[in-house]
Design an enzyme around this catalytic site. Structure first.
Site, PDB file in Angstrom:
ATOM      1  N   SER A  95      -3.023 -14.637  -3.880  1.00  0.00           N
ATOM      2  CA  SER A  95      -4.541 -14.563  -3.874  1.00  0.00           C
ATOM      3  C   SER A  95      -5.221 -15.301  -5.020  1.00  0.00           C
ATOM      4  O   SER A  95      -4.672 -14.881  -5.972  1.00  0.00           O
ATOM      5  CB  SER A  95      -5.025 -12.803  -3.450  1.00  0.00           C
ATOM      6  OG  SER A  95      -6.672 -12.890  -3.714  1.00  0.00           O
ATOM      7  N   TYR A 121      -4.520  -4.157  -6.762  1.00  0.00           N
ATOM      8  CA  TYR A 121      -4.372  -5.271  -5.837  1.00  0.00           C
ATOM      9  C   TYR A 121      -3.913  -6.393  -6.652  1.00  0.00           C
ATOM     10  O   TYR A 121      -3.205  -7.326  -6.526  1.00  0.00           O
ATOM     11  CB  TYR A 121      -5.515  -5.576  -4.921  1.00  0.00           C
ATOM     12  CG  TYR A 121      -5.134  -6.595  -3.946  1.00  0.00           C
ATOM     13  CD1 TYR A 121      -4.447  -6.483  -2.931  1.00  0.00           C
ATOM     14  CD2 TYR A 121      -6.212  -7.909  -4.075  1.00  0.00           C
ATOM     15  CE1 TYR A 121      -4.570  -7.585  -1.872  1.00  0.00           C
ATOM     16  CE2 TYR A 121      -6.118  -8.903  -3.239  1.00  0.00           C
ATOM     17  CZ  TYR A 121      -5.214  -8.695  -2.202  1.00  0.00           C
ATOM     18  OH  TYR A 121      -4.872  -9.962  -1.606  1.00  0.00           O
TER      19      TYR A 121
HETATM   20  N1  LIG Z   1      -7.833 -11.870   4.056  1.00  0.00           N
HETATM   21  C1  LIG Z   1      -8.219 -12.328   2.656  1.00  0.00           C
HETATM   22  O1  LIG Z   1      -9.374 -12.513   2.449  1.00  0.00           O
HETATM   23  C2  LIG Z   1      -7.012 -12.358   1.956  1.00  0.00           C
HETATM   24  C3  LIG Z   1      -7.290 -13.083   0.704  1.00  0.00           C
HETATM   25  C4  LIG Z   1      -6.436 -13.221  -0.247  1.00  0.00           C
HETATM   26  C5  LIG Z   1      -4.934 -13.068  -0.039  1.00  0.00           C
HETATM   27  N2  LIG Z   1      -4.432 -12.270   1.401  1.00  0.00           N
HETATM   28  C6  LIG Z   1      -3.364 -12.016   1.511  1.00  0.00           C
HETATM   29  O2  LIG Z   1      -3.073 -12.386   2.863  1.00  0.00           O
HETATM   30  C7  LIG Z   1      -2.111 -11.442   3.461  1.00  0.00           C
HETATM   31  C8  LIG Z   1      -2.293 -11.458   4.827  1.00  0.00           C
HETATM   32  O3  LIG Z   1      -3.488 -10.725   4.690  1.00  0.00           O
HETATM   33  P1  LIG Z   1      -4.673 -10.667   5.863  1.00  0.00           P
HETATM   34  O4  LIG Z   1      -6.011 -10.812   5.492  1.00  0.00           O
HETATM   35  O5  LIG Z   1      -4.135 -11.341   7.112  1.00  0.00           O
HETATM   36  O6  LIG Z   1      -4.233  -9.015   6.302  1.00  0.00           O
HETATM   37  P2  LIG Z   1      -3.849  -8.209   7.806  1.00  0.00           P
HETATM   38  O7  LIG Z   1      -4.506  -8.924   8.839  1.00  0.00           O
HETATM   39  O8  LIG Z   1      -4.233  -6.802   7.438  1.00  0.00           O
HETATM   40  O9  LIG Z   1      -2.386  -8.751   7.837  1.00  0.00           O
HETATM   41  C9  LIG Z   1      -1.312  -8.133   7.187  1.00  0.00           C
HETATM   42  C10 LIG Z   1      -0.168  -7.995   7.908  1.00  0.00           C
HETATM   43  O10 LIG Z   1       0.742  -7.464   7.019  1.00  0.00           O
HETATM   44  C11 LIG Z   1       1.588  -6.323   7.919  1.00  0.00           C
HETATM   45  N3  LIG Z   1       2.270  -5.446   6.866  1.00  0.00           N
HETATM   46  C12 LIG Z   1       1.602  -4.582   6.244  1.00  0.00           C
HETATM   47  N4  LIG Z   1       2.417  -4.006   5.660  1.00  0.00           N
HETATM   48  C13 LIG Z   1       3.671  -4.117   5.978  1.00  0.00           C
HETATM   49  C14 LIG Z   1       5.171  -3.772   5.796  1.00  0.00           C
HETATM   50  N5  LIG Z   1       5.329  -2.722   4.869  1.00  0.00           N
HETATM   51  N6  LIG Z   1       6.010  -4.378   6.254  1.00  0.00           N
HETATM   52  C15 LIG Z   1       5.870  -5.626   6.958  1.00  0.00           C
HETATM   53  N7  LIG Z   1       4.507  -6.037   7.436  1.00  0.00           N
HETATM   54  C16 LIG Z   1       3.411  -5.184   6.868  1.00  0.00           C
HETATM   55  C17 LIG Z   1       0.557  -5.772   8.673  1.00  0.00           C
HETATM   56  O11 LIG Z   1       1.128  -5.425  10.120  1.00  0.00           O
HETATM   57  P3  LIG Z   1       1.665  -3.947  10.308  1.00  0.00           P
HETATM   58  O12 LIG Z   1       0.713  -2.985  10.196  1.00  0.00           O
HETATM   59  O13 LIG Z   1       2.248  -4.067  11.869  1.00  0.00           O
HETATM   60  O14 LIG Z   1       2.895  -3.932   9.660  1.00  0.00           O
HETATM   61  C18 LIG Z   1      -0.440  -6.773   9.116  1.00  0.00           C
HETATM   62  O15 LIG Z   1      -0.193  -7.676  10.188  1.00  0.00           O
HETATM   63  C19 LIG Z   1      -1.943 -10.487   2.431  1.00  0.00           C
HETATM   64  O16 LIG Z   1      -0.675 -10.653   1.741  1.00  0.00           O
HETATM   65  C20 LIG Z   1      -2.921 -10.458   1.569  1.00  0.00           C
HETATM   66  O17 LIG Z   1      -3.011  -9.842   0.388  1.00  0.00           O
HETATM   67  C21 LIG Z   1      -5.673 -12.083   2.176  1.00  0.00           C
END
Ligand SMILES: NC(=O)c1ccc[n+]([C@@H]2O[C@H](COP(=O)([O-])OP(=O)(O)OC[C@H]3O[C@@H](n4cnc5c(N)ncnc54)[C@H](OP(=O)(O)O)[C@@H]3O)[C@@H](O)[C@H]2O)c1
Length: 255
Positions: free
Chosen positions: A142, A155
């Site tokens: 991120s 985070y």
């Molecule tokens: N959205 C943003 O603005 C943003 C910005 C910068 C970076 N990111 C990064 O991008 C990535 C995806 O984020 P997102 O925004 O798409 O979030 P999200 O929609 O909450 O997706 C995260 C996914 O990770 C899975 N997950 C969580 N804990 C897990 C575990 N212990 N084992 C396996 N799977 C797990 C969840 O599915 P289950 O609950 O079914 O396991 C969920 O589908 C993350 O690493 C986040 O830090 C996001």
């Protein structure tokens, strides 16, 4: 690097948000995608949504915080589909931690999923890629990992660790056929950011994030950062001396 011909791609954290959109984009392009997360239901929904796409999506449950689950999922992946051509390590979580709610437990939980969870997968993928002679590993961090930001001690720390690890791996694997890519998203509208109570600057939709990731995987570079204007601002902040940086962050966030 992602080529035009159909490849096998494994995506963790694919049940929602960025991982889900990236899985759909890759299946639309004709790649075979194995999608992982803890809950089976969102993965099955994803399979349904892609049923008319040229590439197939297959579910494989996995908890990246459980070493046994990582072992079992990776063994199943290799036995059923083979060693993937590319793995997009996107599973992650976010929880703000204001200083008056500082909690070691929260630091541990975020490090466990965002950093150690990813390293558990790297530990499996590296030898498999080495023995096959090639592979692409995409580590999702991120822009919050570039510098310390208010409420992000837990985070941001976990994401800074991912950035550092990706850089270290890339240094050593430079010149080999194992490609390490680092993804640094800004704000993307997903279940993870839906909890944010502040107005998120340069917010983009997950489909746009997915297109950026796929485009970045088709190119030779190391970092895939988006949206580019926000990423550029965050990169420039890295150059500021501490005094100026802290004053600017206070003025912009009020925290
Ligand atoms: N959205 C943003 O603005 C943003 C910005 C910068 C970076 N990111 C990064 O991008 C990535 C995806 O984020 P997102 O925004 O798409 O979030 P999200 O929609 O909450 O997706 C995260 C996914 O990770 C899975 N997950 C969580 N804990 C897990 C575990 N212990 N084992 C396996 N799977 C797990 C969840 O599915 P289950 O609950 O079914 O396991 C969920 O589908 C993350 O690493 C986040 O830090 C996001």
């Amino acid at each position: 690097m992602l080529t035009g011909s159909s490849q096998l791609i494994w995506i963790t954290g694919a049940g929602s948000g960025i991982g889900r959109a990236t899985a759909l984009e890759l299946a639309r392009l004709g790649h075979s995608v194995v999608v992982s997360g803890r809950r089976l239901e969102p993965l099955q929904d994803l399979v349904k949504d892609a049923q008319h796409f040229p590439g197939q999506i297959s579910p494989l449950t996995l908890d990246v915080t459980e070493p046994q689950s990582v072992h079992d999922a990776f063994s199943t992946l290799c036995a059923r589909w083979g060693v993937p051509d590319a793995a997009i390590l996107c599973a992650g979580n976010h929880q703000p931690m204001p200083v008056d709610q500082f909690s070691l437990e929260r630091c541990q939980a975020l490090i466990d999923v965002n950093y150690l969870g990813m390293m558990r997968l790297v530990e499996r993928l590296l030898p498999a890629f080495r023995s096959r002679g090639c592979g692409t590993m995409v580590l999702v961090a991120s822009v919050a990992g570039y510098r310390g930001l208010p409420t992000a001690a837990a985070y941001g720390g976990s994401k800074a660790a991912v950035i550092n690890a990706a850089e270290a791996l890339r240094c050593e694997l430079e010149g080999s056929d194992i490609d390490i890519k680092l993804v640094n998203p800004g704000f993307v509208r997903t279940p993870l950011t839906d909890r944010n109570e502040f107005k998120m600057p340069f917010l983009i939709e997950p489909e746009e994030a997915a297109r950026s990731i796929v485009k970045g995987m088709q190119r030779p570079g190391f970092e895939i950062a988006f949206p580019w204007r926000f990423a550029l601002i965050m990169k420039m902040l890295r150059l500021l001396p501490y005094g100026l940086y802290f004053r600017l962050i206070k003025r912009k966030t009020g925290l």
